[in-house]
Design a protein around this motif. Structure first.
Motif, PDB file in Angstrom:
ATOM      1  N   TYR A 134      -9.363  12.880   5.611  1.00  0.00           N
ATOM      2  CA  TYR A 134      -9.065  12.051   7.131  1.00  0.00           C
ATOM      3  C   TYR A 134      -7.732  11.097   7.374  1.00  0.00           C
ATOM      4  N   THR A 135      -6.462  11.483   7.151  1.00  0.00           N
ATOM      5  CA  THR A 135      -5.314  11.695   7.407  1.00  0.00           C
ATOM      6  C   THR A 135      -4.352  13.152   7.302  1.00  0.00           C
ATOM      7  N   THR A 136      -5.522  14.493   7.135  1.00  0.00           N
ATOM      8  CA  THR A 136      -4.136  15.490   7.555  1.00  0.00           C
ATOM      9  C   THR A 136      -4.359  15.607   9.016  1.00  0.00           C
ATOM     10  N   ARG A 137      -3.416  15.215   9.917  1.00  0.00           N
ATOM     11  CA  ARG A 137      -3.040  15.366  11.541  1.00  0.00           C
ATOM     12  C   ARG A 137      -2.979  16.231  12.152  1.00  0.00           C
ATOM     13  N   ARG A 161       6.651  22.190  -3.791  1.00  0.00           N
ATOM     14  CA  ARG A 161       5.859  20.943  -4.305  1.00  0.00           C
ATOM     15  C   ARG A 161       6.657  19.374  -3.596  1.00  0.00           C
ATOM     16  N   PHE A 162       5.668  19.229  -2.259  1.00  0.00           N
ATOM     17  CA  PHE A 162       6.347  17.955  -1.780  1.00  0.00           C
ATOM     18  C   PHE A 162       5.150  17.161  -2.151  1.00  0.00           C
ATOM     19  N   PHE A 163       5.821  15.213  -1.834  1.00  0.00           N
ATOM     20  CA  PHE A 163       4.463  13.949  -1.822  1.00  0.00           C
ATOM     21  C   PHE A 163       4.314  13.847  -0.698  1.00  0.00           C
ATOM     22  N   ASP A 164       5.255  14.029  -0.099  1.00  0.00           N
ATOM     23  CA  ASP A 164       4.806  14.330   1.740  1.00  0.00           C
ATOM     24  C   ASP A 164       3.710  14.988   2.732  1.00  0.00           C
ATOM     25  N   ASN A 165       2.763  14.686   3.164  1.00  0.00           N
ATOM     26  CA  ASN A 165       1.878  15.603   3.430  1.00  0.00           C
ATOM     27  C   ASN A 165       1.894  16.114   4.746  1.00  0.00           C
ATOM     28  N   GLY A 166       3.065  15.076   4.849  1.00  0.00           N
ATOM     29  CA  GLY A 166       3.715  15.943   6.874  1.00  0.00           C
ATOM     30  C   GLY A 166       4.497  16.841   6.052  1.00  0.00           C
ATOM     31  N   THR A 186       0.930  -1.379  -0.048  1.00  0.00           N
ATOM     32  CA  THR A 186      -0.056   0.071   0.200  1.00  0.00           C
ATOM     33  C   THR A 186       0.771   1.398   0.183  1.00  0.00           C
ATOM     34  N   PHE A 187       0.269   2.659  -0.155  1.00  0.00           N
ATOM     35  CA  PHE A 187       0.833   3.533  -0.522  1.00  0.00           C
ATOM     36  C   PHE A 187       0.651   3.825   1.099  1.00  0.00           C
ATOM     37  N   PRO A 188       1.611   5.082   1.738  1.00  0.00           N
ATOM     38  CA  PRO A 188       1.329   5.056   3.681  1.00  0.00           C
ATOM     39  C   PRO A 188       0.169   5.447   4.264  1.00  0.00           C
ATOM     40  N   THR A 189      -0.590   6.440   3.495  1.00  0.00           N
ATOM     41  CA  THR A 189      -1.833   7.115   4.091  1.00  0.00           C
ATOM     42  C   THR A 189      -2.428   6.586   4.145  1.00  0.00           C
ATOM     43  N   ALA A 190      -3.081   5.257   2.963  1.00  0.00           N
ATOM     44  CA  ALA A 190      -4.314   4.721   2.789  1.00  0.00           C
ATOM     45  C   ALA A 190      -3.318   2.996   4.026  1.00  0.00           C
ATOM     46  N   GLY A 191      -2.523   2.298   4.184  1.00  0.00           N
ATOM     47  CA  GLY A 191      -1.740   1.804   5.335  1.00  0.00           C
ATOM     48  C   GLY A 191      -2.655   2.569   6.546  1.00  0.00           C
ATOM     49  N   GLU A 192      -2.200   3.028   7.337  1.00  0.00           N
ATOM     50  CA  GLU A 192      -2.277   4.964   8.086  1.00  0.00           C
ATOM     51  C   GLU A 192      -4.040   4.197   8.433  1.00  0.00           C
ATOM     52  N   THR A 231       3.026  -4.263   3.440  1.00  0.00           N
ATOM     53  CA  THR A 231       4.359  -3.111   2.936  1.00  0.00           C
ATOM     54  C   THR A 231       4.212  -2.395   2.830  1.00  0.00           C
ATOM     55  N   ASP A 232       4.455  -0.524   2.143  1.00  0.00           N
ATOM     56  CA  ASP A 232       4.134   0.071   2.107  1.00  0.00           C
ATOM     57  C   ASP A 232       5.188   0.158   1.398  1.00  0.00           C
ATOM     58  N   GLN A 233       4.473   1.386  -0.522  1.00  0.00           N
ATOM     59  CA  GLN A 233       5.477   1.908  -1.424  1.00  0.00           C
ATOM     60  C   GLN A 233       5.640   3.089  -1.011  1.00  0.00           C
ATOM     61  N   ASP A 234       6.689   3.341  -2.033  1.00  0.00           N
ATOM     62  CA  ASP A 234       7.389   5.003  -2.265  1.00  0.00           C
ATOM     63  C   ASP A 234       5.891   6.164  -3.479  1.00  0.00           C
ATOM     64  N   PRO A 235       5.002   6.253  -2.891  1.00  0.00           N
ATOM     65  CA  PRO A 235       4.115   7.316  -3.962  1.00  0.00           C
ATOM     66  C   PRO A 235       3.976   7.749  -4.933  1.00  0.00           C
ATOM     67  N   LEU A 236       5.042   7.663  -5.380  1.00  0.00           N
ATOM     68  CA  LEU A 236       6.474   8.324  -6.634  1.00  0.00           C
ATOM     69  C   LEU A 236       5.635   7.410  -7.828  1.00  0.00           C
ATOM     70  N   LEU A 237       5.513   6.235  -7.325  1.00  0.00           N
ATOM     71  CA  LEU A 237       5.465   4.747  -8.214  1.00  0.00           C
ATOM     72  C   LEU A 237       4.249   5.763  -9.174  1.00  0.00           C
ATOM     73  N   PRO A 238       5.274   5.561 -10.501  1.00  0.00           N
ATOM     74  CA  PRO A 238       3.912   5.738 -11.927  1.00  0.00           C
ATOM     75  C   PRO A 238       2.801   4.773 -12.190  1.00  0.00           C
ATOM     76  N   ASP A 239       2.431   3.638 -11.638  1.00  0.00           N
ATOM     77  CA  ASP A 239       1.259   3.149 -11.900  1.00  0.00           C
ATOM     78  C   ASP A 239       1.220   2.143 -10.861  1.00  0.00           C
ATOM     79  N   PHE A 240       0.741   1.580 -10.199  1.00  0.00           N
ATOM     80  CA  PHE A 240       0.660   0.586  -9.345  1.00  0.00           C
ATOM     81  C   PHE A 240       0.573  -0.531  -9.187  1.00  0.00           C
ATOM     82  N   ALA A 241       0.062  -0.576 -10.852  1.00  0.00           N
ATOM     83  CA  ALA A 241      -0.212  -1.863 -11.366  1.00  0.00           C
ATOM     84  C   ALA A 241       1.012  -2.685 -11.328  1.00  0.00           C
TER      85      ALA A 241
END
Length: 308
Positions: A247-250, A224-229, A97-103, A124-134
């Motif tokens: 839901y995951t904005t802390r 620009r950031f891919f990390d929401n934190g 999964t990607f991090p926030t979905a796993g959370e 496990t979790d994956q880098d959310p910058l992956l071009p295609d989860f497939a």
């Protein structure tokens, strides 16, 4: 034709190179090439051709690779019939999964499956910058993906696609920002603001593109950031506003408020992606159903807390 050699052809279609197939199947590249040559003799026509420094499938090779998928589905279905007969989904299921979905989903999912005898869920979790989860589906039984809709590549691969949940994306800003006094915000309210953005073509960035299109001019995206934190910290420090998941904005208690966006569809959709042969396994089906149930329960919990 030998089903194991057919599976190697299918892996070549999925992974694109003999080296990648060898790595994934714990063989040498030479052994994979030899098995493919044997399959080619069995088929009686060329299945691969030279392409640059490697090889690629011919039209006949692609057709046979698709048949290999049907064979794999049939074999998994046969095994599933036996496992269903015994009424016990068993074995390891791998999920990524990607991090926030796993959370959001993994804690409850693991609780839900803890009492299923013989079932082991490895996450496990994956880098959310992956071009295609497939691209992760050959190596994982279940892949949690983030997209605004079903992607063409998912259909082309013949994946089983299960919608899990929809999470609204809101405008995040400081409590002392003038716009924080409003209960909802429109694109017209936002065009003059500095933005903390996401990487280009991310779901959040596509919403910024729609806001700019409605406004008729570019937005001022300062960072620009891919990390929401990091984005949360930048907004809380007053460096701009951002689009963040509801839901995951802390950081609401430490310097952020969120407001819904009107006039534009602003949400992300979470999906479960599974190769069709693996979906025939009872253990994988149990995990997917539990995942869908946990997504629904999580959404209900957010609504009960007044977050939805």
């Amino acid at each position: 034709m030998d089903v194991h050699r057919l599976e190697l052809l299918r892996e070549l279609a999925e992974r694109g190179s003999v080296t990648a197939v060898a790595r994934a199947t714990n063989r040498t590249a030479s052994a994979v090439s030899q098995q493919l040559k044997v399959l080619e003799r069995e088929a009686g026509i060329p299945l691969t051709e030279r392409h640059g420094r490697g090889i690629r499938l011919t039209v006949a090779g692609r057709a046979l690779a698709a048949t290999a998928t049907d064979v794999a589905i049939a074999l998994e279905r046969a095994e599933a019939v036996w496992e269903d007969f015994t009424r016990q989904p068993r074995g390891e299921v791998t999920l990524t999964t990607f991090p926030t979905a796993g959370e959001m989903l993994l804690p409850g999912l693991l609780h839900a499956l803890a009492d299923v005898p013989g079932l082991v869920l490895s996450c496990t979790d994956q880098d959310p910058l992956l071009p295609d989860f497939a691209d992760l589906t050959p190596d994982h039984d279940v892949v949690i993906a983030d997209a605004s809709g079903v992607l063409p590549s998912w259909r082309e691969r013949g994946l089983t696609v299960v919608e899990l949940m929809r999470e609204p994306l809101d405008i995040a800003l400081r409590p002392d920002h003038p716009l924080a006094k409003r209960s909802k915000l429109s694109p017209a309210d936002l065009v003059d603001e500095p933005w903390i953005g996401a990487p280009r073509e991310f779901p959040y960035d596509r919403i910024l593109t729609r806001i700019a299109a409605i406004a008729g001019r570019d937005l001022d995206v300062t960072q620009r950031f891919f990390d929401n934190g990091i984005a949360e910290a930048m907004v809380a420090a007053g460096h701009g506003i951002a689009i963040l998941p509801r839901y995951t904005t802390r950081d609401r208690e430490n310097g952020l408020v969120t407001r819904p966006l009107t006039g534009i569809r602003s949400e992300r959709i979470l999906w479960a992606l599974v190769r069709p042969d693996r979906m025939e396994r009872p253990s994988v089906r149990v995990v997917v159903e539990a995942l869908r149930a946990e997504a629904a329960a999580y959404t209900e919990r957010m609504a009960a807390r007044g977050v939805a």
